[in-house]
Write a protein that holds these residues in place. Structure first.
Motif, PDB file in Angstrom:
ATOM      1  N   LEU A  87      32.143 -10.725  52.932  1.00 31.49           N
ATOM      2  CA  LEU A  87      32.032  -9.875  51.872  1.00 31.49           C
ATOM      3  C   LEU A  87      31.579 -10.239  50.609  1.00 31.49           C
ATOM      4  O   LEU A  87      30.695  -9.993  49.855  1.00 31.49           O
ATOM      5  N   MET A  88      32.264 -11.411  50.164  1.00 28.92           N
ATOM      6  CA  MET A  88      32.069 -12.092  48.823  1.00 28.92           C
ATOM      7  C   MET A  88      30.610 -12.556  48.764  1.00 28.92           C
ATOM      8  O   MET A  88      29.940 -12.572  47.754  1.00 28.92           O
ATOM      9  N   LEU A  89      30.083 -13.029  49.885  1.00 31.01           N
ATOM     10  CA  LEU A  89      28.699 -13.393  49.802  1.00 31.01           C
ATOM     11  C   LEU A  89      27.747 -12.564  49.513  1.00 31.01           C
ATOM     12  O   LEU A  89      26.598 -12.776  49.041  1.00 31.01           O
ATOM     13  N   MET A  90      28.095 -11.064  49.667  1.00 31.09           N
ATOM     14  CA  MET A  90      27.197  -9.906  49.395  1.00 31.09           C
ATOM     15  C   MET A  90      27.251  -9.305  48.325  1.00 31.09           C
ATOM     16  O   MET A  90      26.418  -8.487  47.832  1.00 31.09           O
ATOM     17  N   VAL A  91      28.047  -9.910  47.403  1.00 32.24           N
ATOM     18  CA  VAL A  91      28.462  -9.200  45.973  1.00 32.24           C
ATOM     19  C   VAL A  91      27.264  -9.773  45.298  1.00 32.24           C
ATOM     20  O   VAL A  91      27.145 -11.165  44.936  1.00 32.24           O
ATOM     21  N   LYS A  92      26.711  -8.754  44.273  1.00 31.76           N
ATOM     22  CA  LYS A  92      25.791  -9.060  43.243  1.00 31.76           C
ATOM     23  C   LYS A  92      26.698  -9.454  41.991  1.00 31.76           C
ATOM     24  O   LYS A  92      27.116  -8.659  41.334  1.00 31.76           O
ATOM     25  N   VAL A  93      26.814 -10.616  41.543  1.00 33.78           N
ATOM     26  CA  VAL A  93      27.585 -11.001  40.360  1.00 33.78           C
ATOM     27  C   VAL A  93      26.834 -10.792  38.992  1.00 33.78           C
ATOM     28  O   VAL A  93      25.634 -11.219  38.882  1.00 33.78           O
ATOM     29  N   GLN A 143      31.216 -19.484  37.549  1.00 31.76           N
ATOM     30  CA  GLN A 143      31.525 -20.167  38.794  1.00 31.76           C
ATOM     31  C   GLN A 143      32.394 -19.181  39.717  1.00 31.76           C
ATOM     32  O   GLN A 143      33.081 -19.782  40.550  1.00 31.76           O
ATOM     33  N   VAL A 144      32.661 -17.848  39.122  1.00 27.62           N
ATOM     34  CA  VAL A 144      33.871 -17.175  39.668  1.00 27.62           C
ATOM     35  C   VAL A 144      33.527 -16.868  41.150  1.00 27.62           C
ATOM     36  O   VAL A 144      34.648 -17.277  42.117  1.00 27.62           O
ATOM     37  N   ARG A 145      32.655 -16.597  41.571  1.00 24.10           N
ATOM     38  CA  ARG A 145      32.231 -16.447  43.019  1.00 24.10           C
ATOM     39  C   ARG A 145      32.383 -17.625  44.036  1.00 24.10           C
ATOM     40  O   ARG A 145      33.174 -17.711  45.076  1.00 24.10           O
ATOM     41  N   THR A 146      31.903 -18.779  43.532  1.00 24.88           N
ATOM     42  CA  THR A 146      32.083 -19.966  44.325  1.00 24.88           C
ATOM     43  C   THR A 146      33.554 -20.541  44.336  1.00 24.88           C
ATOM     44  O   THR A 146      34.006 -20.872  45.408  1.00 24.88           O
ATOM     45  N   THR A 147      34.471 -20.087  43.328  1.00 24.44           N
ATOM     46  CA  THR A 147      35.748 -20.554  43.214  1.00 24.44           C
ATOM     47  C   THR A 147      36.234 -19.732  44.107  1.00 24.44           C
ATOM     48  O   THR A 147      37.346 -20.068  44.982  1.00 24.44           O
ATOM     49  N   LEU A 148      36.139 -18.516  44.464  1.00 21.54           N
ATOM     50  CA  LEU A 148      36.842 -17.413  45.045  1.00 21.54           C
ATOM     51  C   LEU A 148      36.471 -18.046  46.523  1.00 21.54           C
ATOM     52  O   LEU A 148      37.419 -18.013  47.300  1.00 21.54           O
ATOM     53  N   ALA A 200      31.804   5.961  38.511  1.00 23.31           N
ATOM     54  CA  ALA A 200      31.149   4.879  38.297  1.00 23.31           C
ATOM     55  C   ALA A 200      31.449   3.462  39.461  1.00 23.31           C
ATOM     56  O   ALA A 200      30.558   2.889  39.888  1.00 23.31           O
ATOM     57  N   CYS A 201      32.745   3.711  39.417  1.00 21.97           N
ATOM     58  CA  CYS A 201      33.448   2.704  40.480  1.00 21.97           C
ATOM     59  C   CYS A 201      32.769   2.922  42.072  1.00 21.97           C
ATOM     60  O   CYS A 201      32.595   2.048  42.655  1.00 21.97           O
ATOM     61  N   VAL A 202      32.904   4.441  42.333  1.00 19.42           N
ATOM     62  CA  VAL A 202      32.366   4.636  43.598  1.00 19.42           C
ATOM     63  C   VAL A 202      30.878   4.371  43.761  1.00 19.42           C
ATOM     64  O   VAL A 202      30.396   3.880  45.090  1.00 19.42           O
ATOM     65  N   ARG A 203      30.171   4.451  42.829  1.00 22.03           N
ATOM     66  CA  ARG A 203      28.840   4.175  43.004  1.00 22.03           C
ATOM     67  C   ARG A 203      28.576   2.551  42.667  1.00 22.03           C
ATOM     68  O   ARG A 203      27.325   2.392  43.066  1.00 22.03           O
ATOM     69  N   ASN A 204      29.355   1.834  42.468  1.00 19.47           N
ATOM     70  CA  ASN A 204      29.102   0.289  42.266  1.00 19.47           C
ATOM     71  C   ASN A 204      29.411  -0.260  43.447  1.00 19.47           C
ATOM     72  O   ASN A 204      30.637  -0.580  43.945  1.00 19.47           O
ATOM     73  N   LYS A 205      28.175  -0.689  44.354  1.00 16.59           N
ATOM     74  CA  LYS A 205      28.409  -1.359  45.622  1.00 16.59           C
ATOM     75  C   LYS A 205      29.184  -2.562  45.706  1.00 16.59           C
ATOM     76  O   LYS A 205      29.883  -3.021  46.448  1.00 16.59           O
ATOM     77  N   SER A 206      28.898  -3.526  44.650  1.00 11.30           N
ATOM     78  CA  SER A 206      29.498  -4.637  44.505  1.00 11.30           C
ATOM     79  C   SER A 206      30.968  -4.663  44.243  1.00 11.30           C
ATOM     80  O   SER A 206      31.727  -5.456  44.652  1.00 11.30           O
ATOM     81  N   LEU A 207      31.295  -3.679  43.582  1.00 14.18           N
ATOM     82  CA  LEU A 207      32.966  -3.519  43.116  1.00 14.18           C
ATOM     83  C   LEU A 207      33.358  -2.997  44.473  1.00 14.18           C
ATOM     84  O   LEU A 207      34.666  -3.446  44.700  1.00 14.18           O
ATOM     85  N   LEU A 208      32.868  -2.225  45.182  1.00  9.37           N
ATOM     86  CA  LEU A 208      33.463  -1.862  46.607  1.00  9.37           C
ATOM     87  C   LEU A 208      33.750  -3.140  47.510  1.00  9.37           C
ATOM     88  O   LEU A 208      34.589  -3.067  48.216  1.00  9.37           O
ATOM     89  N   LEU A 209      32.668  -4.090  47.690  1.00  6.77           N
ATOM     90  CA  LEU A 209      32.692  -5.145  48.205  1.00  6.77           C
ATOM     91  C   LEU A 209      33.858  -5.995  47.888  1.00  6.77           C
ATOM     92  O   LEU A 209      34.620  -6.648  48.738  1.00  6.77           O
ATOM     93  N   GLY A 245      35.962  -7.954  38.880  1.00  7.01           N
ATOM     94  CA  GLY A 245      35.767  -6.408  38.867  1.00  7.01           C
ATOM     95  C   GLY A 245      35.904  -5.762  37.738  1.00  7.01           C
ATOM     96  O   GLY A 245      34.996  -4.836  37.755  1.00  7.01           O
ATOM     97  N   VAL A 246      36.424  -6.255  36.820  1.00  2.00           N
ATOM     98  CA  VAL A 246      36.530  -5.613  35.386  1.00  2.00           C
ATOM     99  C   VAL A 246      34.903  -5.911  34.689  1.00  2.00           C
ATOM    100  O   VAL A 246      34.548  -5.121  34.341  1.00  2.00           O
ATOM    101  N   ASP A 247      34.629  -7.025  34.997  1.00  4.34           N
ATOM    102  CA  ASP A 247      33.189  -7.317  34.338  1.00  4.34           C
ATOM    103  C   ASP A 247      32.136  -6.768  35.033  1.00  4.34           C
ATOM    104  O   ASP A 247      31.201  -6.172  34.275  1.00  4.34           O
ATOM    105  N   LEU A 248      32.296  -6.549  36.358  1.00  5.17           N
ATOM    106  CA  LEU A 248      30.993  -5.741  37.044  1.00  5.17           C
ATOM    107  C   LEU A 248      31.288  -4.234  36.620  1.00  5.17           C
ATOM    108  O   LEU A 248      30.115  -3.451  36.870  1.00  5.17           O
TER     109      LEU A 248
END
Length: 464
Positions: free
Chosen positions: A447-453, A336-341, A266-275, A392-395
């Motif tokens: 990389l963070m800008l490409m994550v689908k939260v 607001q987690v991505r903006t904060t990061l 599941a982790c390997v197939r999760n593109k957002s987690l890999l980012l 990461g855990v949420d995704l």
């Protein structure tokens, strides 16, 4: 109808959709939903969670003190034990990263199978054994060999100590406290560097009237203290450290997680987690490793280990408090987690760029600028750690927290190891460090800008 009865079909449907999404296997989805049918949705918290938090935070603190034993007293150990230079000091720190990458998979699997208590007791035993070994002799080359062996055992122990905070937070704390709990454990881990940088209070600096034997006596006294504290901690976790409470603190904490192999897939197939893994590795790894060799970056500025000690102490205290503040902010404003990061990474890049200008003489070197630039870079970078873990855990839900956090931590251990391996290159110098730190905070923003939260776990808990 009881509230839990109303929630059960909703949870079943969400779990089935998420399992299909991550695994693409209908049989696995059906098995997951069958386990959900037996789920009891009554939740409660217990004061025992604060004991668990306290003991594990102390364990995290002590582990970093032991891992970073040699960097803060590099001048003294080099004079006391001929042959100890920057490469030897860097390698003792590097063993932690190497062993983590090698053993994180087996440790995550064993913890998921045998429970958190087994993993914590095993890690405490490895710490106690390692610190005892390096107390056996001061004769060369056995002293060096035992110090390296201790570093290897500490590296194996680190797999659980660094990966377990999200699991502890999920099993013991309600949703509104989870990120804060992770931040406290991570903050105490970072605070361990303060303990190590206070070592010059015990180990004298080489100089007039200080003999080689004096330095060896000081260093051995320090190692005896480490061994004694490690033994007391081992006794504490043996006496009482349960794996989880009888009543879960949240809906998702009562749910079964995927097994180890399906979770890895599941982790390997999760593109957002890999980012996220890539962003975390680049932004956090070099800064974490830099703490263990900070003296070498300060020497060209005319700052020796006695003054470097206080720069490190101030920096680490700031970077221990900043994750708690960031974690509490995320618990209050989880969307607001991505903006904060991204903001934290940019502020860290600006701080390290300031230090770069000082290192190359563009700005006149003053102590207050060194303090602020180093402390700022470390504080902003470390503040992002609990947010990365929570995101990461949420995704990845319903992948086990111990597996996701293990992968996240492995990513920064790989980059930290590569950072420290550069010190083994003959004549490399230390100028490259400042450029690396600036780039490590800047590039991950892309990389963070490409994550689908997505808030898979949080959305289910909010339905309560």
């Amino acid at each position: 109808m009881d509230r839990n009865d109303e929630l059960t079909p909703v949870l079943d449907a969400r779990s089935k959709r998420m399992t299909k999404k991550y695994l693409g296997v209908e049989a696995a989805a059906e098995e997951w939903c069958e386990s959900q049918e037996e789920l009891g949705l009554v939740t409660a918290t217990t004061p025992v969670r604060f004991w668990i938090l306290l003991v594990f935070s102390i364990m995290s603190f002590l582990h970093v003190v032991l891992w970073n034993t040699w960097g803060p007293i590099s001048e003294s150990v080099g004079a006391a034990f001929p042959g100890w230079g920057s490469s030897t000091v860097a390698m003792t720190a590097n063993w932690g990263m190497i062993m983590f990458v090698v053993f994180v998979g087996p440790m995550c699997w064993a913890t998921q199978r045998c429970g958190l208590r087994s993993g914590v007791v095993s890690s405490a035993a490895l710490m106690a054994a390692g610190t005892a070994l390096r107390c056996l002799t001061r004769s060369m080359p056995w002293f060096t060999i035992l110090a390296q062996l201790c570093a290897i055992l500490l590296g194996i122990a680190s797999t659980l100590i660094l990966a377990a905070p999200p699991l502890i937070a999920a099993d013991w704390f309600p949703p509104g406290e989870r990120t804060t709990a992770v931040a406290v454990m991570m903050g105490c881990s970072q605070l361990g560097s303060v303990g190590s940088y206070l070592e010059p209070l015990i180990v004298r600096v080489p100089g007039p009237g200080v003999t080689k034997e004096d330095l060896q006596n000081d260093i051995m006294r320090l190692l005896y203290i480490h061994a004694g504290i490690s033994g007391v901690l081992l006794l504490a976790v043996i006496i009482y450290f349960p794996s989880k409470p009888k009543v879960p603190p949240s809906i998702t904490s009562s749910c079964e997680r995927l097994n180890f192999i399906p979770g890895v897939l599941a982790c390997v197939r999760n593109k957002s987690l890999l980012l996220i893994l890539g962003s975390y590795a680049v932004s956090v790894g070099p800064a974490l490793a830099w703490v263990s060799v900070l003296n070498y970056s300060l020497l060209p500025l005319g700052i020796h280990q006695d003054e470097a000690m206080w720069i490190a102490v101030v920096s680490v205290v700031c970077s221990s408090l900043s994750p708690v503040a960031a974690g509490r902010f995320n618990d209050r404003f989880p969307r607001q987690v991505r903006t904060t990061l991204i903001c934290l990474m940019l502020l860290g890049a600006l701080s390290f760029y300031w230090f770069l200008l000082l290192s190359y003489g563009v700005l006149p070197v003053t102590k207050w600028q060194v303090y602020v630039s180093v402390a700022g870079g470390m504080a902003f970078g470390m503040a992002s750690i609990p947010l990365y873990y929570e995101l990461g855990v949420d995704l990845s839900y319903p992948v086990p927290e111990i597996l996701v956090s293990g992968l996240i931590t492995a990513s920064d251990n790989i980059s930290s190891s590569l950072f420290l391996l550069v010190f083994l290159i003959p004549g490399i110098g230390y100028e490259w460090i400042t450029y690396t730190l600036v780039l490590s905070c800047s590039l991950p923003v892309l990389l963070m800008l490409m994550v689908k939260v997505e808030h898979n776990r949080s959305d289910i808990d909010r339905s309560e």
